[in-house]
Design a protein around this motif. Structure first.
Motif, PDB file in Angstrom:
ATOM      1  N   LEU A   1       0.893  -0.988  -0.130  1.00 24.43           N
ATOM      2  CA  LEU A   1      -0.131  -0.312  -0.071  1.00 24.43           C
ATOM      3  C   LEU A   1       0.968   1.353  -0.610  1.00 24.43           C
ATOM      4  CD1 LEU A   1      -3.184   1.037  -0.145  1.00 24.43           C
ATOM      5  CD2 LEU A   1      -2.690   0.967   2.376  1.00 24.43           C
ATOM      6  N   LYS A   2       2.207   1.368   0.786  1.00 25.22           N
ATOM      7  CA  LYS A   2       2.384   2.577   0.862  1.00 25.22           C
ATOM      8  C   LYS A   2       4.093   2.873  -0.604  1.00 25.22           C
ATOM      9  CE  LYS A   2       6.316   4.024   4.013  1.00 25.22           C
ATOM     10  NZ  LYS A   2       7.751   3.753   4.148  1.00 25.22           N
ATOM     11  N   TYR A   3       4.178   1.682  -1.131  1.00 21.73           N
ATOM     12  CA  TYR A   3       4.780   1.970  -2.330  1.00 21.73           C
ATOM     13  C   TYR A   3       3.595   1.721  -3.172  1.00 21.73           C
ATOM     14  CZ  TYR A   3       5.857   0.178  -6.915  1.00 21.73           C
ATOM     15  OH  TYR A   3       7.047   0.510  -8.286  1.00 21.73           O
TER      16      TYR A   3
ATOM     17  N   TYR B   1       1.051   4.087  -2.967  1.00 22.09           N
ATOM     18  CA  TYR B   1       1.006   5.560  -2.725  1.00 22.09           C
ATOM     19  C   TYR B   1       1.942   6.477  -3.053  1.00 22.09           C
ATOM     20  CZ  TYR B   1      -3.103   4.810   0.064  1.00 22.09           C
ATOM     21  OH  TYR B   1      -4.572   5.042   1.206  1.00 22.09           O
ATOM     22  N   SER B   2       3.090   5.903  -3.123  1.00 22.82           N
ATOM     23  CA  SER B   2       4.682   6.603  -3.447  1.00 22.82           C
ATOM     24  C   SER B   2       4.450   6.701  -5.019  1.00 22.82           C
ATOM     25  CB  SER B   2       5.582   5.861  -3.343  1.00 22.82           C
ATOM     26  OG  SER B   2       6.009   4.453  -3.800  1.00 22.82           O
TER      27      SER B   2
ATOM     28  N   ASP C   1       1.282   7.761  -6.801  1.00 25.30           N
ATOM     29  CA  ASP C   1       0.458   8.509  -6.555  1.00 25.30           C
ATOM     30  C   ASP C   1       1.073   9.822  -7.401  1.00 25.30           C
ATOM     31  OD1 ASP C   1      -1.925   7.505  -5.900  1.00 25.30           O
ATOM     32  OD2 ASP C   1      -1.637   8.489  -3.925  1.00 25.30           O
ATOM     33  N   ASP C   2       2.008  10.210  -7.191  1.00 33.68           N
ATOM     34  CA  ASP C   2       3.251  11.322  -8.087  1.00 33.68           C
ATOM     35  C   ASP C   2       3.284  10.955  -9.063  1.00 33.68           C
ATOM     36  OD1 ASP C   2       1.947  13.100  -5.760  1.00 33.68           O
ATOM     37  OD2 ASP C   2       3.907  12.895  -4.352  1.00 33.68           O
TER      38      ASP C   2
ATOM     39  N   LYS D   1      -4.424   2.948  -9.818  1.00 32.80           N
ATOM     40  CA  LYS D   1      -5.716   4.096  -8.637  1.00 32.80           C
ATOM     41  C   LYS D   1      -6.366   2.989  -7.881  1.00 32.80           C
ATOM     42  CE  LYS D   1      -4.478   7.811  -9.418  1.00 32.80           C
ATOM     43  NZ  LYS D   1      -3.472   8.246  -8.843  1.00 32.80           N
TER      44      LYS D   1
END
Length: 67
Positions: free
Chosen positions: A16-18, A20-21, A23-24, A67
Motif C-alpha cells: 500500500l505504501k509503495y 501511494y508513492s 501517486d505523484d 488507482k
C-alpha cells in the motif's frame, strides 16, 4: 476463503505504501515484478499476496491499475 498468514498481513502495508508513492508519478499500471523489485521480494510472493486481497485480476504484461 484462503487463510492469510501473519507474514502476508505484515507485507500488505508495504504494498500500500509503495502504491501511494506512485501517486505523484505518471505510472498508471504496476506489475508484480515491478513491486517485487522495488521492495526486495520475490515476484511470485507479490502475486500471491495481492491475489489474496484483490477483487480483480491483473492483465498480463500490463499489471494492475495503480488507482
Amino acid at each position: 476463503m484462503e487463510k492469510i498468514s501473519k507474514r502476508q498481513l505484515e507485507r500488505l502495508p508495504l504494498y500500500l505504501k509503495y502504491l501511494y508513492s506512485l501517486d505523484d508519478t505518471e505510472i498508471d499500471n504496476v506489475s508484480a515484478p515491478m513491486i517485487a523489485s522495488a521492495l526486495g521480494l520475490s515476484t511470485e510472493q507479490v502475486r500471491k499476496d495481492i491475489q489474496l486481497v484483490s477483487s480483480s485480476n491483473g492483465k498480463p504484461k500490463q499489471g494492475r491499475n495503480v488507482k
